[in-house]
Design an enzyme around this catalytic site. Structure first.
Site, PDB file in Angstrom:
ATOM      1  N   CYS A 153       0.300   2.868   6.023  1.00 12.67           N
ATOM      2  CA  CYS A 153       0.824   1.569   6.457  1.00 12.67           C
ATOM      3  C   CYS A 153       0.883   0.633   5.257  1.00 12.67           C
ATOM      4  CB  CYS A 153      -0.062   0.971   7.550  1.00 12.67           C
ATOM      5  SG  CYS A 153      -1.812   0.821   7.103  1.00 12.67           S
ATOM      6  N   CYS A 157       0.807  -1.227   0.000  1.00 11.32           N
ATOM      7  CA  CYS A 157       0.000   0.000   0.000  1.00 11.32           C
ATOM      8  C   CYS A 157       0.836   1.271   0.000  1.00 11.32           C
ATOM      9  CB  CYS A 157      -0.927   0.012   1.209  1.00 11.32           C
ATOM     10  SG  CYS A 157      -1.902  -1.490   1.384  1.00 11.32           S
ATOM     11  N   HIS A 208      -9.331   2.614  -2.317  1.00 18.34           N
ATOM     12  CA  HIS A 208      -7.954   2.220  -1.983  1.00 18.34           C
ATOM     13  C   HIS A 208      -7.391   1.378  -3.125  1.00 18.34           C
ATOM     14  CE1 HIS A 208      -4.444   0.937   0.022  1.00 18.34           C
ATOM     15  NE2 HIS A 208      -4.944   0.109   0.921  1.00 18.34           N
TER      16      HIS A 208
END
Length: 430
Positions: free
Chosen positions: A413, A122, A385
């Site tokens: 994160c 990510c 996302h």
């Protein structure tokens, strides 16, 4: 004495000189360069599409190309000044060789521009920005492009070549999206199970998570109503048999029924103790984002009038146990702040990636950010996302909110137990 004997004698004398300390070293002073400042001149992102939504037929590199082209045009930096492009991309199965390279070529940039694909899950997009910044700070380049891209809708199913396929009968396939994007390799469970662990460790309730998720959607809806994203969006033209469609709006923020959120069943732990649901988690999405970075000289020459001109003040990576990845930003942020020479109280706006509501709630608690402006325009829960793009997406959104003189922090994160954080300061001019 023969020639061979003379050579041997010379060699022995040379060795003796080494032993006796007679070895000669260069007296020329070492070349040193002062670290330069790196600036962001522009930032752009595509809309974030829903899973199996409008970008179903548009590959990650082609989404990346749209973002790169838009960011470069906004920056006013001549393309010949760009030496390298770094683009995050996580789910690379079936994307084709060198996804970042594809994005550069699809964007119409010269083939002489080098490109590197980054996979820090990510955090890939934000890590790409820090790598480009390092090159500029060390004087290796005048200008670079960095960002991220992902098409989660196109991730294939896998059949291992080493699976010993039978001559006939059923074949077991693996979901590439789950395997390479959503699973903790070490504990062999979903990222959501890690979020459940964070919830327990930091005494976060289901109600708090649901309230945060609802607020994220409301913030995103108001932001779109107020046209807060207008300057950062790069529309994508999608071709189909019916013709061309221009996508210029995020797709997921409208699809919510607030009254249903409290009654949703837990998605990962279903023994009665689970609290993480589909609503208080981020969604699966497709999208891309890109930023143009430059040296002080480049910023002085081309940064005038930029909507997002900002100095990169500091950045950091930090790691935790894999299961604790949701709270890794709480380790990276203090390091980045220290390197930037500021305190958390000087930060005007924070953009944390909303992998789960618990990520924001836990990190805010650890860092003491209650009451701070955290994700005021919504986040990954409501906006989406798209893994490889999320880090550069939150930075893009952050930059468009800051006023000259203000500091902002982007932190994200990543699976495996780590995080990346970056501190910027908006400036009017250089």
């Amino acid at each position: 004495m023969t020639v061979t004997q003379l050579r041997s004698a010379g060699r022995l004398a040379q060795l003796a000189g080494h032993v006796n300390g007679a070895r000669q070293f260069s007296t020329r002073p070492a070349l040193r360069k002062e670290l330069q400042d790196a600036y962001i001149l522009s930032a752009a992102r595509t809309p974030t599409a829903k899973f199996n939504g409008s970008f179903l037929s548009v590959s990650a590199p082609k989404l990346g190309a749209v973002a790169i082209k838009a960011a470069l045009e906004k920056s006013k930096v001549p393309v010949e000044k760009i030496t390298d492009v770094y683009m995050g991309n996580v789910l690379q199965g079936s994307v084709g060789q060198a996804p970042a390279r594809q994005a550069v070529i699809f964007a119409g940039l010269p083939k002489e521009i080098e490109a590197t694909t980054i996979n820090k899950v990510c955090a890939s997009g934000l890590k790409a920005v820090t790598l480009a910044a390092q090159n500029i700070q060390m004087g290796l380049s005048e200008a670079q492009i960095a960002g991220g891209m992902e098409n989660m809708s196109q991730v294939p199913y896998y059949v291992s070549r080493a699976s010993g396929l039978p001559a006939f009968g059923h074949v077991k396939m693996e979901d590439g999206l789950i395997k390479d994007g959503l699973t903790d390799v070490y504990d062999q469970f979903h990222m959501g199970n890690c979020a459940e662990n964070t919830v327990k460790n930091h005494n976060i309730t289901r109600e708090q998570q649901d309230e945060y998720a609802i607020q994220s959607y409301r913030n995103a809806q108001k932001a779109w109503e107020d046209k807060a994203f207008a300057d950062e969006i790069a529309p994508v033209t999608v071709k189909s048999r019916k013709g061309e469609t221009v996508i210029d709006t995020d797709e997921g923020f409208k699809d919510v029924k607030f009254d249903k959120i409290p009654s949703l069943k837990p998605a990962f732990v279903r023994d009665g103790s689970g609290t993480v649901t589909a609503a208080n988690s981020s969604t699966l999405n497709d999208g891309a984002s890109a930023l143009v970075l430059g040296s002080k000289a480049i910023a002085q020459q081309y940064g005038s009038g930029s909507r997002v001109l900002a100095k990169i003040c500091g950045y950091a990576d930090a790691a935790t146990a894999p299961i604790d990845f949701p709270v890794a930003p709480a380790k990276a942020v203090p390091i980045a702040l220290e390197r930037a020479g500021i305190t958390k109280d000087q930060v005007a706006i924070w953009e944390f990636n909303e992998a789960f509501a618990s990520v924001i709630l836990a990190n805010s608690k650890i860092l003491g950010l209650e009451g701070a402006k955290v994700n005021p325009l919504g986040g990954a829960i409501s906006l989406g996302h798209a893994l490889g793009s999320s880090g550069s997406r939150i930075l893009t959104t952050l930059l468009h909110q800051l006023k000259p003189g203000e500091y902002g922090v982007a932190a994200i994160c990543n699976g495996g137990g780590a995080a990346t954080a970056l501190v910027v300061q908006r400036v009017e001019s250089v």
